[in-house]
Design a protein around this motif. Structure first.
Motif, PDB file in Angstrom:
ATOM      1  N   LEU A 140      -1.727  -1.417  10.396  1.00 38.13           N
ATOM      2  CA  LEU A 140      -2.437  -0.928   9.204  1.00 38.13           C
ATOM      3  C   LEU A 140      -1.460  -0.521   8.099  1.00 38.13           C
ATOM      4  CD1 LEU A 140      -5.254   1.175  10.920  1.00 38.13           C
ATOM      5  CD2 LEU A 140      -5.453  -1.094   9.886  1.00 38.13           C
ATOM      6  N   LEU A 141      -0.396   0.181   8.481  1.00 36.99           N
ATOM      7  CA  LEU A 141       0.611   0.589   7.488  1.00 36.99           C
ATOM      8  C   LEU A 141       1.339  -0.624   6.912  1.00 36.99           C
ATOM      9  CD1 LEU A 141       2.193   3.792   9.109  1.00 36.99           C
ATOM     10  CD2 LEU A 141       0.703   3.676   7.100  1.00 36.99           C
ATOM     11  N   THR A 142       1.633  -1.588   7.783  1.00 38.50           N
ATOM     12  CA  THR A 142       2.321  -2.804   7.332  1.00 38.50           C
ATOM     13  C   THR A 142       1.473  -3.563   6.317  1.00 38.50           C
ATOM     14  OG1 THR A 142       3.489  -3.022   9.435  1.00 38.50           O
ATOM     15  CG2 THR A 142       3.320  -4.998   8.074  1.00 38.50           C
ATOM     16  N   ARG A 199       0.905  -3.601  -1.313  1.00 36.20           N
ATOM     17  CA  ARG A 199       1.398  -2.868  -2.484  1.00 36.20           C
ATOM     18  C   ARG A 199       2.682  -3.495  -3.054  1.00 36.20           C
ATOM     19  NH1 ARG A 199      -1.755   1.464  -4.537  1.00 36.20           N
ATOM     20  NH2 ARG A 199       0.189   1.988  -5.580  1.00 36.20           N
ATOM     21  N   VAL A 200       3.602  -3.844  -2.179  1.00 36.65           N
ATOM     22  CA  VAL A 200       4.897  -4.372  -2.630  1.00 36.65           C
ATOM     23  C   VAL A 200       4.729  -5.723  -3.321  1.00 36.65           C
ATOM     24  CG1 VAL A 200       7.132  -5.266  -1.857  1.00 36.65           C
ATOM     25  CG2 VAL A 200       6.244  -3.110  -0.925  1.00 36.65           C
ATOM     26  N   PHE A 201       3.911  -6.605  -2.718  1.00 31.92           N
ATOM     27  CA  PHE A 201       3.772  -7.958  -3.271  1.00 31.92           C
ATOM     28  C   PHE A 201       2.525  -8.112  -4.151  1.00 31.92           C
ATOM     29  CE2 PHE A 201       6.426  -8.447   0.494  1.00 31.92           C
ATOM     30  CZ  PHE A 201       7.455  -9.239   0.006  1.00 31.92           C
ATOM     31  N   ASP A 231      -4.008  -9.437  -2.766  1.00 31.85           N
ATOM     32  CA  ASP A 231      -5.433  -9.124  -2.773  1.00 31.85           C
ATOM     33  C   ASP A 231      -5.738  -8.047  -1.736  1.00 31.85           C
ATOM     34  OD1 ASP A 231      -8.274  -9.537  -1.688  1.00 31.85           O
ATOM     35  OD2 ASP A 231      -8.323 -10.750  -3.501  1.00 31.85           O
ATOM     36  N   SER A 232      -6.375  -6.958  -2.176  1.00 29.49           N
ATOM     37  CA  SER A 232      -6.613  -5.822  -1.268  1.00 29.49           C
ATOM     38  C   SER A 232      -7.616  -6.155  -0.172  1.00 29.49           C
ATOM     39  CB  SER A 232      -7.108  -4.600  -2.059  1.00 29.49           C
ATOM     40  OG  SER A 232      -8.320  -4.895  -2.723  1.00 29.49           O
ATOM     41  N   GLU A 233      -8.633  -6.990  -0.484  1.00 32.60           N
ATOM     42  CA  GLU A 233      -9.624  -7.373   0.531  1.00 32.60           C
ATOM     43  C   GLU A 233      -8.959  -8.120   1.681  1.00 32.60           C
ATOM     44  OE1 GLU A 233     -12.913  -9.630  -0.890  1.00 32.60           O
ATOM     45  OE2 GLU A 233     -13.761  -7.974  -2.022  1.00 32.60           O
ATOM     46  N   ILE A 234      -8.152  -9.118   1.328  1.00 32.83           N
ATOM     47  CA  ILE A 234      -7.494  -9.929   2.354  1.00 32.83           C
ATOM     48  C   ILE A 234      -6.520  -9.079   3.161  1.00 32.83           C
ATOM     49  CG2 ILE A 234      -5.825 -11.797   2.705  1.00 32.83           C
ATOM     50  CD1 ILE A 234      -7.218 -13.354   0.554  1.00 32.83           C
ATOM     51  N   ALA A 235      -5.747  -8.231   2.476  1.00 30.33           N
ATOM     52  CA  ALA A 235      -4.786  -7.370   3.176  1.00 30.33           C
ATOM     53  C   ALA A 235      -5.509  -6.450   4.159  1.00 30.33           C
ATOM     54  CB  ALA A 235      -3.988  -6.551   2.173  1.00 30.33           C
ATOM     55  N   THR A 236      -6.649  -5.889   3.733  1.00 35.67           N
ATOM     56  CA  THR A 236      -7.422  -4.993   4.612  1.00 35.67           C
ATOM     57  C   THR A 236      -7.957  -5.743   5.826  1.00 35.67           C
ATOM     58  OG1 THR A 236      -8.089  -3.634   2.722  1.00 35.67           O
ATOM     59  CG2 THR A 236      -9.392  -3.419   4.732  1.00 35.67           C
ATOM     60  N   LEU A 237      -8.570  -6.894   5.584  1.00 36.34           N
ATOM     61  CA  LEU A 237      -9.165  -7.662   6.686  1.00 36.34           C
ATOM     62  C   LEU A 237      -8.111  -8.170   7.667  1.00 36.34           C
ATOM     63  CD1 LEU A 237     -11.845  -9.749   4.727  1.00 36.34           C
ATOM     64  CD2 LEU A 237     -12.253  -7.775   6.201  1.00 36.34           C
ATOM     65  N   LEU A 265       1.447 -14.243   4.770  1.00 33.55           N
ATOM     66  CA  LEU A 265       2.538 -13.269   4.651  1.00 33.55           C
ATOM     67  C   LEU A 265       2.150 -11.952   5.312  1.00 33.55           C
ATOM     68  CD1 LEU A 265       5.264 -12.299   3.498  1.00 33.55           C
ATOM     69  CD2 LEU A 265       4.051 -11.720   1.374  1.00 33.55           C
ATOM     70  N   VAL A 266       0.954 -11.438   4.979  1.00 30.58           N
ATOM     71  CA  VAL A 266       0.480 -10.187   5.581  1.00 30.58           C
ATOM     72  C   VAL A 266       0.360 -10.347   7.092  1.00 30.58           C
ATOM     73  CG1 VAL A 266      -1.391  -8.484   5.650  1.00 30.58           C
ATOM     74  CG2 VAL A 266      -0.804  -9.571   3.494  1.00 30.58           C
TER      75      VAL A 266
END
Length: 345
Positions: free
Chosen positions: A110-112, A118-120, A123-129, A322-323
């Protein structure tokens, strides 16, 4: 006027039926193929068959309403039924051996996902999912989280595809990596249960280890994975509260308004399962509901695939990979490091 509700219901059924029927037929095929190829799984197959069908029948208005209903409402009903597969007391049965590792790997993922987002500036939706799918239980976690954060179909499809890709890599590489590192049977069971995303892929990975070493760690790895699945509850509740605060910054906060109804029903189903099993009810009683939940998730993924814009899916694929890749790598390292610290390796 008394007939009006029935007329409306009839019209709704007539409107939903074509798309719903197609989703059911494709899901039956995906369910069958998913059982033949568990390393891929029914939801992924449903998603890709739906995606291909959507390209062919993109302009079909007759299927639109039914597919929208399936991707939204059927997905929520599937999450509710998913609760019947969660025994909350399972956490205490797993014991202190794997629980610290599970907590560390979930936190790491979750932290990663948050930091990479944030760094790159992804999209917040994709990063969360992807973060939730990587940390908890792949497709099921994405299915539970997507309605909470009101994720778009393209985001869901992208996240599922990324989870699938790293599941395949894990099932192929992890048994050989575990042998090379000299992991014990218990150590690899914990490693598979904490570092592989989806339950079906955990099964495939553990079975591969058993084939290589003539052991029987499948049950232990599955228990670790199911315990990890319980994190769906606090994660979805937390995201519900966060989403509510984000959308209603000027209104007084209310927990009952923040948490979607289907999450409350999901919790109730989990409690019913936990209490029933503590009173001696066998898990087999809830098996039909668990199977129905899995089938409905395949239906929802089929409808999501059908409605997904392939161009957008490809465009967002790089950032999602990447995520997912960073999460996958750090989860694996965290699992191994915790085993080293706890003297299990």
């Amino acid at each position: 006027s008394t007939l009006f509700p029935y007329t409306t219901l009839f019209r709704s059924i007539k409107e939903f039926l074509p798309g719903l029927s197609i989703a059911i037929l494709i899901s039956l095929l995906a369910w069958f193929l998913g059982n033949l190829f568990p390393i891929i799984g029914g939801p992924v197959l449903g998603l890709f068959i739906g995606l291909l069908l959507g390209i062919i029948l993109r302009d079909s208005q007759k299927l639109k309403a039914g597919m929208q209903f399936t991707s939204k409402k059927v997905l929520q009903y599937a999450v509710i039924l998913l609760g019947f597969g969660l025994n909350l007391s399972q956490v205490f049965k797993v014991g202190v051996t794997s629980l610290p590792i599970i907590l560390v790997t979930i936190t790491t993922a979750l932290l990663t996902a948050y930091v990479v987002h944030r760094v790159f500036k992804l999209d917040s939706e994709i990063a969360t999912l992807v973060g939730v799918g990587s940390s908890i239980c792949g497709g099921s976690a994405i299915a539970a989280t997507a309605p909470v954060i009101k994720a778009k179909d393209e985001s869901i499809a992208t996240a599922i595809s990324v989870i699938f890709f790293f599941n395949i890599l894990a099932a192929l590489l992890f048994p050989h990596l575990g042998s090379w590192l000299g992991l014990s049977n218990q150590g690899f069971a914990i490693f598979a249960g904490t570092a592989v995303n989806d339950t079906s892929s955990v099964t495939a990975t553990a079975s591969s280890w058993d084939s290589l070493h003539g052991t029987s760690i499948l049950e232990q790895a599955t228990i670790v994975k199911l315990t990890r699945t319980l994190a769906i509850i606090p994660i979805t509740l937390g995201l519900s509260v966060w989403q509510s605060r984000k959308n209603n910054t000027k209104e007084a906060f209310s927990l009952t308004k923040a948490v979607p109804n289907f999450i409350l029903w999901f919790l109730l189903a989990s409690l019913i399962t936990t209490v029933s099993m503590s009173l001696g009810v066998t898990p087999a009683v809830f098996s039909p509901l668990k199977d129905l939940s899995k089938f409905m998730i395949i239906m929802a993924m089929t409808a999501i695939g059908f409605q997904t814009n392939l161009k957008k899916l490809i465009t967002k694929g790089g950032s999602a990979l990447l995520v997912g890749g960073v999460c996958w790598l750090l989860i694996s390292l965290a699992s191994l490091l915790m085993q080293k610290l706890l003297g299990l390796w």
